[in-house]
Motif scaffolding. Structure first.
Motif, PDB file in Angstrom:
ATOM      1  N   LEU A   1      61.186  38.421  39.736  1.00  0.00           N
ATOM      2  CA  LEU A   1      60.136  38.823  38.571  1.00  0.00           C
ATOM      3  C   LEU A   1      61.105  39.615  37.730  1.00  0.00           C
ATOM      4  O   LEU A   1      60.818  39.521  36.252  1.00  0.00           O
ATOM      5  CB  LEU A   1      59.172  39.548  39.313  1.00  0.00           C
ATOM      6  CG  LEU A   1      57.767  39.837  38.500  1.00  0.00           C
ATOM      7  CD1 LEU A   1      57.377  38.581  37.852  1.00  0.00           C
ATOM      8  CD2 LEU A   1      56.662  40.499  39.191  1.00  0.00           C
TER       9      LEU A   1
ATOM     10  N   ASP B   1      39.810  30.684  31.813  1.00  0.00           N
ATOM     11  CA  ASP B   1      38.678  30.938  30.510  1.00  0.00           C
ATOM     12  C   ASP B   1      39.283  30.060  29.404  1.00  0.00           C
ATOM     13  O   ASP B   1      38.470  29.382  28.676  1.00  0.00           O
ATOM     14  CB  ASP B   1      39.324  32.573  29.872  1.00  0.00           C
ATOM     15  CG  ASP B   1      38.295  33.107  29.594  1.00  0.00           C
ATOM     16  OD1 ASP B   1      36.913  32.954  29.904  1.00  0.00           O
ATOM     17  OD2 ASP B   1      38.520  34.000  28.502  1.00  0.00           O
TER      18      ASP B   1
ATOM     19  N   SER C   1      57.700  49.403  38.317  1.00  0.00           N
ATOM     20  CA  SER C   1      57.330  49.235  36.886  1.00  0.00           C
ATOM     21  C   SER C   1      56.405  50.428  36.499  1.00  0.00           C
ATOM     22  O   SER C   1      54.908  50.467  36.590  1.00  0.00           O
ATOM     23  CB  SER C   1      56.230  47.768  37.052  1.00  0.00           C
ATOM     24  OG  SER C   1      56.810  46.681  37.543  1.00  0.00           O
TER      25      SER C   1
HETATM   26  C1  LIG Z   1      54.224  43.824  39.794  1.00  0.00           C
HETATM   27  C2  LIG Z   1      53.887  44.043  38.262  1.00  0.00           C
HETATM   28  C3  LIG Z   1      55.028  44.009  37.288  1.00  0.00           C
HETATM   29  C4  LIG Z   1      54.575  44.073  36.079  1.00  0.00           C
HETATM   30  N1  LIG Z   1      55.718  44.285  35.053  1.00  0.00           N
HETATM   31  C5  LIG Z   1      55.388  44.167  33.655  1.00  0.00           C
HETATM   32  C6  LIG Z   1      56.414  44.122  32.710  1.00  0.00           C
HETATM   33  O1  LIG Z   1      57.528  44.324  33.256  1.00  0.00           O
HETATM   34  N2  LIG Z   1      56.161  44.210  31.510  1.00  0.00           N
HETATM   35  C7  LIG Z   1      54.887  44.278  31.097  1.00  0.00           C
HETATM   36  O2  LIG Z   1      54.615  44.450  29.929  1.00  0.00           O
HETATM   37  N3  LIG Z   1      53.629  44.268  32.073  1.00  0.00           N
HETATM   38  C8  LIG Z   1      53.984  44.066  33.227  1.00  0.00           C
HETATM   39  N4  LIG Z   1      53.033  44.150  34.236  1.00  0.00           N
HETATM   40  C9  LIG Z   1      51.566  44.008  33.823  1.00  0.00           C
HETATM   41  C10 LIG Z   1      50.810  42.975  33.976  1.00  0.00           C
HETATM   42  O3  LIG Z   1      51.098  41.850  32.902  1.00  0.00           O
HETATM   43  C11 LIG Z   1      49.341  43.284  33.431  1.00  0.00           C
HETATM   44  O4  LIG Z   1      49.495  43.802  32.174  1.00  0.00           O
HETATM   45  C12 LIG Z   1      48.932  44.625  34.058  1.00  0.00           C
HETATM   46  O5  LIG Z   1      48.825  44.074  35.494  1.00  0.00           O
HETATM   47  C13 LIG Z   1      47.444  44.679  33.488  1.00  0.00           C
HETATM   48  O6  LIG Z   1      46.538  45.396  33.936  1.00  0.00           O
HETATM   49  P1  LIG Z   1      45.341  46.073  33.762  1.00  0.00           P
HETATM   50  O7  LIG Z   1      44.786  46.295  35.060  1.00  0.00           O
HETATM   51  O8  LIG Z   1      45.296  47.237  32.638  1.00  0.00           O
HETATM   52  O9  LIG Z   1      44.748  44.905  32.989  1.00  0.00           O
HETATM   53  P2  LIG Z   1      43.294  44.682  32.072  1.00  0.00           P
HETATM   54  O10 LIG Z   1      43.790  44.720  30.477  1.00  0.00           O
HETATM   55  O11 LIG Z   1      42.362  45.942  32.327  1.00  0.00           O
HETATM   56  O12 LIG Z   1      42.896  43.229  32.651  1.00  0.00           O
HETATM   57  C14 LIG Z   1      42.205  43.056  33.789  1.00  0.00           C
HETATM   58  C15 LIG Z   1      42.234  41.787  33.858  1.00  0.00           C
HETATM   59  O13 LIG Z   1      40.902  41.091  32.953  1.00  0.00           O
HETATM   60  C16 LIG Z   1      41.375  40.002  32.440  1.00  0.00           C
HETATM   61  N5  LIG Z   1      41.541  40.065  30.957  1.00  0.00           N
HETATM   62  C17 LIG Z   1      42.044  41.028  30.433  1.00  0.00           C
HETATM   63  N6  LIG Z   1      41.881  40.579  29.287  1.00  0.00           N
HETATM   64  C18 LIG Z   1      41.108  39.320  28.950  1.00  0.00           C
HETATM   65  C19 LIG Z   1      40.840  38.648  27.888  1.00  0.00           C
HETATM   66  N7  LIG Z   1      40.971  39.051  26.701  1.00  0.00           N
HETATM   67  N8  LIG Z   1      39.969  37.508  28.210  1.00  0.00           N
HETATM   68  C20 LIG Z   1      39.829  37.300  29.428  1.00  0.00           C
HETATM   69  N9  LIG Z   1      40.126  38.077  30.541  1.00  0.00           N
HETATM   70  C21 LIG Z   1      40.750  39.077  30.224  1.00  0.00           C
HETATM   71  C22 LIG Z   1      42.634  39.619  33.283  1.00  0.00           C
HETATM   72  O14 LIG Z   1      42.448  38.475  34.216  1.00  0.00           O
HETATM   73  C23 LIG Z   1      43.311  40.847  33.573  1.00  0.00           C
HETATM   74  O15 LIG Z   1      44.175  40.536  34.720  1.00  0.00           O
HETATM   75  C24 LIG Z   1      53.316  43.975  35.356  1.00  0.00           C
HETATM   76  C25 LIG Z   1      52.326  43.910  36.503  1.00  0.00           C
HETATM   77  C26 LIG Z   1      52.463  43.949  37.883  1.00  0.00           C
HETATM   78  C27 LIG Z   1      51.459  43.842  38.894  1.00  0.00           C
END
Ligand SMILES: Cc1cc2nc3c(=O)[nH]c(=O)nc-3n(C[C@H](O)[C@H](O)[C@H](O)COP(=O)(O)OP(=O)(O)OC[C@H]3O[C@@H](n4cnc5c(N)ncnc54)[C@H](O)[C@@H]3O)c2cc1C
Length: 414
Positions: A95, A400, A234
């Motif tokens: 990853l 979606d 991360s």
């Molecule tokens: C192990 C790991 C490594 C990662 N490494 C990186 C990295 O190197 N760089 C990086 O930039 N990010 C990284 N990420 C972040 C990842 O891509 C997500 O951004 C992060 O998990 C978002 O978390 P959140 O709960 O804030 O998401 P939120 O924005 O709260 O979203 C939660 C969920 O809601 C849904 N959602 C969000 N927006 C929409 C929409 N517009 N329409 C429909 N559904 C939606 C999605 O299914 C999403 O999973 C990593 C995540 C993990 C778990």
């Protein structure tokens, strides 16, 4: 000796010689070096530095650096297949490897497919030569922080991390969350929004800029103690008015937006780690049921029909996932048709969800002992759960879009 068969047999899947060679190399490194280290990296949530040393020594850090710049010049599919072999042995290495490789793939093969005028092309060539030299010669590692905790990483609104043009460079300001390789990468390939005085922020003004990890104003904060993919480290990144020279642009103005809209398969590059995990869950189950897992007594469990049926179910799911994923990565190109994009969403969804489903089946089938930390399946299970959460193509977002775009043509509404 490594007796694991390739995930995608070169003859059966008609791989190019380069794909066969790179996947064999990754499989050897994975089986001989990464598999044995994975448990400790996971337990302590530490970055797989030794694996990165091996990747550099084997030339794989430069897998997508164009040949003219000293790399393998691997195109998209060759990279995806190679990373899947790494994911089989250490998901977190695969990853994070993706975050690094994208800094070469997006600026290399993908950017070559995009429109730039002569001046922009020259400027891009000058800048990327500098990045590639760092990777090829010095084994420098790039991360790819774009998540911010809002809707930007889903591609819905502009990034709030800002880039302000100043004499000779850019000033970067903002915060990124979930930045894999934080504290370990030498450069952070940050996606940020160019601030244009008097204009509303726009996704079209997204800039992709390499920020040196040791630049003044860069800091890493927060802890990292997650369920899975623990060795990705991360954490959060803070950019406090960080000046970077304009040579650090990874793409000229407007080109990232063009890539994101015209080369959508670029967002599938997070999936190979999970394709590898899906294969690993199946492989583990076969060895376990045959009583051949190294270090365990040779107790055979394959005689029970329920185990045979469970393994059959796993095989069907694995083959479905592989076939769809292979088709999607084979047809990746600029300006794909709507059908191809919908298939790419379906492939991403299938890999991410099925990797986890296969791990669940593996644990149910192998039984209580398979939950022990001395065996890899419980780590695979935890790592696999993260796949569906990876923005911008999370499992939810894929569903979606498949639903909406399957029912509405552009411009239609009710
Ligand atoms: C192990 C790991 C490594 C990662 N490494 C990186 C990295 O190197 N760089 C990086 O930039 N990010 C990284 N990420 C972040 C990842 O891509 C997500 O951004 C992060 O998990 C978002 O978390 P959140 O709960 O804030 O998401 P939120 O924005 O709260 O979203 C939660 C969920 O809601 C849904 N959602 C969000 N927006 C929409 C929409 N517009 N329409 C429909 N559904 C939606 C999605 O299914 C999403 O999973 C990593 C995540 C993990 C778990």
């Amino acid at each position: 000796m490594n007796d694991d068969a390739p995930i995608f047999d070169p003859q059966a899947f008609r791989l190019a010689p380069q794909e066969a060679d790179l996947t064999a190399l990754a499989r050897r490194l994975g089986a001989e070096n990464f598999a044995g280290r994975a448990a400790a990296y996971d337990r302590d949530a530490i970055f797989p530095t030794e694996n990165y040393d091996d990747l550099h020594a084997a030339g794989l850090l430069s897998i997508c650096v164009p040949k003219a710049h000293g790399g393998h010049g691997a195109p998209y599919r060759a990279y995806m297949l190679t990373a899947a072999e790494i994911g089989r042995y250490c998901g977190a290495t695969a990853l994070t490897f993706n975050m690094h490789v994208c800094s070469c793939l997006w600026t290399g093969d993908l950017a070559d497919d995009l429109d730039m005028d002569g001046l922009e092309r020259d400027r891009h060539d000058r800048h990327r030569a500098k990045h590639y030299a760092r990777i090829v010669e010095d084994g420098r590692i790039y991360a790819q922080p774009f998540s911010e905790g809002g809707a930007a990483a889903a591609g819905v609104v502009p990034f709030s991390t800002s880039a302000r043009k100043v004499d000779g460079g850019w000033v970067i300001k903002g915060k990124k969350i979930f930045a894999s390789l934080s504290g370990h990468a030498h450069y952070y390939g940050v996606l940020c929004g160019e601030v244009k005085p008097g204009e509303k922020p726009s996704r079209k003004d997204t800039m992709y800029i390499a920020v040196p990890a040791d630049a003044e104003g860069v800091s890493v904060e927060g802890d990292w103690d997650p369920l899975g993919m623990r060795a990705t480290v991360s954490r959060n990144l803070i950019f406090k008015d960080v000046f970077v020279s304009e040579d650090e642009e990874l793409m000229p103005r407007g080109v990232y937006y063009q890539a994101a809209t015209r080369w959508p398969h670029m967002f599938m590059t997070l999936s190979p780690a999970y394709m590898g995990i899906a294969q690993a869950a199946y492989d583990f189950t076969v060895k376990y049921l045959r009583g051949e897992w190294p270090g365990l007594p040779p107790v055979k469990r394959r005689i029970y029909p329920t185990k045979q049926i469970a393994l059959a179910e796993m095989r069907v799911r694995l083959e479905q996932t592989k076939a769809l994923w292979f088709q999607a990565i084979s047809e990746a190109r600029p300006d794909p048709s709507k059908e191809q994009v919908l298939r790419a969403y379906a492939a991403q969804f299938s890999v991410m969800e099925n990797a986890n489903a296969l791990c669940q089946l593996a644990i149910r089938t192998c039984g209580g002992q398979s939950m022990l930390k001395s065996l890899p399946i419980e780590r695979l299970y935890r790592d696999s759960r993260c796949g569906s959460l990876m923005l911008p193509w999370t499992a939810e977002i894929c569903l979606d879009r498949i639903g909406r775009e399957g029912l509405y043509e552009p411009g239609e509404s009710d």
